[in-house]
Design a protein around this motif. Structure first.
Motif, PDB file in Angstrom:
ATOM      1  N   PRO A  93      -8.735   3.989  -0.502  1.00  0.00           N
ATOM      2  CA  PRO A  93     -10.107   4.334  -0.928  1.00  0.00           C
ATOM      3  C   PRO A  93     -11.141   4.664   0.277  1.00  0.00           C
ATOM      4  N   GLU A  94     -10.676   4.190   1.386  1.00  0.00           N
ATOM      5  CA  GLU A  94     -11.320   4.720   2.703  1.00  0.00           C
ATOM      6  C   GLU A  94     -10.476   5.247   3.800  1.00  0.00           C
ATOM      7  N   PRO A  95     -11.014   6.212   4.514  1.00  0.00           N
ATOM      8  CA  PRO A  95     -10.212   6.915   5.587  1.00  0.00           C
ATOM      9  C   PRO A  95      -9.895   6.086   6.701  1.00  0.00           C
ATOM     10  N   THR A  96      -8.540   6.372   6.970  1.00  0.00           N
ATOM     11  CA  THR A  96      -7.800   5.518   8.081  1.00  0.00           C
ATOM     12  C   THR A  96      -8.242   6.140   9.384  1.00  0.00           C
ATOM     13  N   LEU A  97      -8.833   5.111  10.175  1.00  0.00           N
ATOM     14  CA  LEU A  97      -9.164   5.598  11.812  1.00  0.00           C
ATOM     15  C   LEU A  97      -8.326   4.787  12.463  1.00  0.00           C
ATOM     16  N   ILE A  98      -7.606   5.840  13.323  1.00  0.00           N
ATOM     17  CA  ILE A  98      -6.665   5.264  14.425  1.00  0.00           C
ATOM     18  C   ILE A  98      -7.082   5.920  15.784  1.00  0.00           C
ATOM     19  N   ALA A  99      -7.234   4.922  16.747  1.00  0.00           N
ATOM     20  CA  ALA A  99      -7.685   5.414  18.034  1.00  0.00           C
ATOM     21  C   ALA A  99      -7.427   4.542  19.243  1.00  0.00           C
ATOM     22  N   GLY A 100      -7.331   5.158  20.410  1.00  0.00           N
ATOM     23  CA  GLY A 100      -6.921   4.390  21.635  1.00  0.00           C
ATOM     24  C   GLY A 100      -6.467   5.430  22.660  1.00  0.00           C
ATOM     25  N   PRO A 101      -5.977   5.061  23.883  1.00  0.00           N
ATOM     26  CA  PRO A 101      -5.778   5.634  25.041  1.00  0.00           C
ATOM     27  C   PRO A 101      -4.490   6.389  24.710  1.00  0.00           C
ATOM     28  N   CYS A 102      -4.235   7.440  25.531  1.00  0.00           N
ATOM     29  CA  CYS A 102      -2.820   8.302  25.251  1.00  0.00           C
ATOM     30  C   CYS A 102      -1.962   7.466  25.871  1.00  0.00           C
ATOM     31  N   SER A 103      -2.080   6.936  27.123  1.00  0.00           N
ATOM     32  CA  SER A 103      -1.059   5.934  27.598  1.00  0.00           C
ATOM     33  C   SER A 103      -1.804   4.470  27.661  1.00  0.00           C
ATOM     34  N   VAL A 104      -0.736   3.357  27.449  1.00  0.00           N
ATOM     35  CA  VAL A 104      -1.219   2.170  27.937  1.00  0.00           C
ATOM     36  C   VAL A 104      -1.433   2.126  29.210  1.00  0.00           C
ATOM     37  N   GLU A 105      -2.742   1.628  29.934  1.00  0.00           N
ATOM     38  CA  GLU A 105      -2.716   1.577  31.285  1.00  0.00           C
ATOM     39  C   GLU A 105      -2.745   0.088  31.996  1.00  0.00           C
ATOM     40  N   THR A 106      -3.920  -0.322  31.599  1.00  0.00           N
ATOM     41  CA  THR A 106      -3.919  -1.939  32.074  1.00  0.00           C
ATOM     42  C   THR A 106      -4.411  -2.727  30.693  1.00  0.00           C
ATOM     43  N   ARG A 107      -3.953  -4.066  31.031  1.00  0.00           N
ATOM     44  CA  ARG A 107      -4.201  -5.165  29.955  1.00  0.00           C
ATOM     45  C   ARG A 107      -5.752  -5.042  29.515  1.00  0.00           C
ATOM     46  N   GLU A 108      -6.764  -5.122  30.598  1.00  0.00           N
ATOM     47  CA  GLU A 108      -8.129  -5.417  30.485  1.00  0.00           C
ATOM     48  C   GLU A 108      -8.752  -4.103  30.005  1.00  0.00           C
ATOM     49  N   GLY A 109      -8.284  -3.045  30.412  1.00  0.00           N
ATOM     50  CA  GLY A 109      -8.967  -1.602  29.905  1.00  0.00           C
ATOM     51  C   GLY A 109      -8.521  -1.413  28.572  1.00  0.00           C
ATOM     52  N   LEU A 110      -7.247  -1.879  28.389  1.00  0.00           N
ATOM     53  CA  LEU A 110      -6.841  -1.731  26.775  1.00  0.00           C
ATOM     54  C   LEU A 110      -7.680  -2.589  25.681  1.00  0.00           C
ATOM     55  N   ARG A 126      -4.020   2.927  18.579  1.00  0.00           N
ATOM     56  CA  ARG A 126      -2.716   3.593  19.298  1.00  0.00           C
ATOM     57  C   ARG A 126      -2.675   3.548  20.946  1.00  0.00           C
ATOM     58  N   GLY A 127      -1.523   3.808  21.294  1.00  0.00           N
ATOM     59  CA  GLY A 127      -1.251   3.887  22.727  1.00  0.00           C
ATOM     60  C   GLY A 127       0.146   3.851  23.036  1.00  0.00           C
ATOM     61  N   GLY A 128       0.627   4.968  24.005  1.00  0.00           N
ATOM     62  CA  GLY A 128       1.774   5.009  24.594  1.00  0.00           C
ATOM     63  C   GLY A 128       2.359   4.181  25.565  1.00  0.00           C
ATOM     64  N   ALA A 129       3.347   3.329  25.204  1.00  0.00           N
ATOM     65  CA  ALA A 129       4.059   2.477  26.237  1.00  0.00           C
ATOM     66  C   ALA A 129       5.243   3.482  26.800  1.00  0.00           C
ATOM     67  N   PHE A 130       5.822   4.279  26.084  1.00  0.00           N
ATOM     68  CA  PHE A 130       6.934   5.073  26.494  1.00  0.00           C
ATOM     69  C   PHE A 130       6.297   6.478  26.159  1.00  0.00           C
ATOM     70  N   LYS A 131       6.166   7.345  27.269  1.00  0.00           N
ATOM     71  CA  LYS A 131       5.576   8.832  26.850  1.00  0.00           C
ATOM     72  C   LYS A 131       6.529   9.786  27.344  1.00  0.00           C
ATOM     73  N   PRO A 132       6.818  10.718  26.246  1.00  0.00           N
ATOM     74  CA  PRO A 132       7.402  11.931  26.595  1.00  0.00           C
ATOM     75  C   PRO A 132       6.658  13.000  27.264  1.00  0.00           C
ATOM     76  N   LEU A 147       3.889  -2.359  25.695  1.00  0.00           N
ATOM     77  CA  LEU A 147       4.023  -3.031  24.232  1.00  0.00           C
ATOM     78  C   LEU A 147       3.304  -4.454  24.183  1.00  0.00           C
ATOM     79  N   LYS A 148       3.802  -5.233  25.273  1.00  0.00           N
ATOM     80  CA  LYS A 148       3.149  -6.382  25.332  1.00  0.00           C
ATOM     81  C   LYS A 148       1.578  -6.435  25.499  1.00  0.00           C
ATOM     82  N   TYR A 149       1.132  -5.444  26.163  1.00  0.00           N
ATOM     83  CA  TYR A 149      -0.500  -5.522  26.092  1.00  0.00           C
ATOM     84  C   TYR A 149      -0.893  -4.886  24.866  1.00  0.00           C
ATOM     85  N   LEU A 150      -0.189  -4.174  24.102  1.00  0.00           N
ATOM     86  CA  LEU A 150      -0.715  -3.728  22.757  1.00  0.00           C
ATOM     87  C   LEU A 150      -0.712  -4.821  21.998  1.00  0.00           C
TER      88      LEU A 150
END
Length: 343
Positions: A93-110, A126-132, A147-150
């Motif tokens: 019933p409500e719109p899904t909102l997914i957000a986050g950095p393109c790449s996972v950078e630092t634990r504190e920043g994430l 969202r956040g990429g730990a493995f980036k193509p 992945l651990k930061y996520l």
């Protein structure tokens, strides 16, 4: 083929049909809707006709499905699929909102990003730990450390985690940490990978390839579903056209088309769809107006310092505004639902 049961058909009627189909080596998939129960049949249609299914108690009719994507098709599953992920229902019933950095950078920043988007009403991080990456010299991601930061961000905020998996061998590792496995545009037709994520049973966010047709996209969803995983979320993220002022062309035609052809929920990714932060909110609004079940966007506390895709990344403040506007438009569009059902 699909077997449409009569309204009020008993469980024994349904079981009898399914057992008969299975006895002939045919695959069956039961879909119990609000008003209609449908049994999808995978296999040679000649075998189905030989069984005289239409004469059995409780059977309304047999219908041939012309689409090559059987399990993903609307006739196989007349009602919209809803996927619950950590208390939020994608396609609900409500719109899904997914957000986050393109790449996972630092634990504190994430964590800072995760807390901010949570306050704005996001459901997933969202956040990429493995980036193509197109260039072998670009940042490729932090791997398992990312992945651990996520996972830590999920522990502290309650947000579900979406992250990309790039190869079959990495599926067990990524699946251990995340709630939703993302298949990126470049891997949409990586069939061994599709099979591997299908076998996990975990929700899969399947992005459309930037040079692929809608039918090819849905056939990729079919690969996942054929492994026994019905939890597929489609994501339109833009296709490659002749236009050069945007990174891609966000194909909003695909949203109503897919909703007509398939029961699977569909999101839009305006970040990759246009590639410029200034247009992201506009296209997020347009995606919801077109009928998308939600959006996935790239967000950073300081896009100018992002390790990847900074040009298409919006700020935390801009995401807060986007989230508010998306919810408002979604609420407005609900007033048109009776008309939309006629499409």
């Amino acid at each position: 083929m699909i077997v449409v049961m009569k309204e009020g058909a008993s469980q024994s009627d349904i079981d009898r049909v399914m057992e008969l189909l299975k006895s002939k080596g045919l695959g069956v998939h039961l879909s119990v809707g609000v008003e209609t129960t449908v049994i999808g049949v995978i296999g040679a249609k000649e075998k189905v006709y030989e069984l005289g299914i239409e004469t059995l108690p409780g059977v309304e009719k047999l219908v041939a499905v012309s689409y090559p994507f059987k399990l993903a098709s609307r006739p196989f599953h007349p009602d919209d699929t809803r996927i619950e992920i950590r208390g939020h229902v994608v396609g609900g019933p409500e719109p899904t909102l997914i957000a986050g950095p393109c790449s996972v950078e630092t634990r504190e920043g994430l964590l800072e990003i995760a807390r901010a988007i949570k306050r704005s009403g996001a459901h997933m991080l969202r956040g990429g730990a493995f980036k193509p990456r197109s260039s072998p010299y670009s940042f490729q991601g932090l791997g398992e450390e990312g992945l651990k930061y996520l996972a830590d961000a999920r522990e502290q905020t309650g947000l579900a985690i979406v992250s990309e998996v790039m190869e079959p061998g990495l599926v067990p590792l990524v699946a251990e940490y995340v709630d939703v496995l993302q298949i990126g545009a470049r891997n949409m037709q990586n069939f061994p990978l599709l099979k591997a994520v299908g076998r996990t049973g975990k929700p899969v966010l399947l992005k459309r390839g930037f040079s692929n047709t809608i039918e090819e996209w849905l056939m990729s969803a079919e690969y996942i579903m054929a492994e026994g995983n019905p939890n597929v979320i489609l994501c339109e993220r833009g296709i490659r056209t002749f236009e050069t002022y945007t990174r891609n062309t966000l194909d909003l035609n695909a949203v109503p088309v897919v909703k007509h052809l398939s029961h699977l929920p569909v999101l839009v990714d305006p970040s990759h769809g246009v590639g410029h932060a200034r247009y992201v909110t506009d296209m997020a609004r347009a995606g919801i107006a077109a009928g998308a079940h939600g959006v996935i966007v790239e967000v950073h506390k300081d896009p100018t310092q992002a390790w990847s895709d900074g040009n298409q990344t919006i700020t935390l403040e801009e995401f807060d505004q986007l989230a508010h506007q998306v919810r408002a438009i979604h609420q407005l569009m609900k007033t048109f639902e009776p008309a939309a059902s006629l499409v």
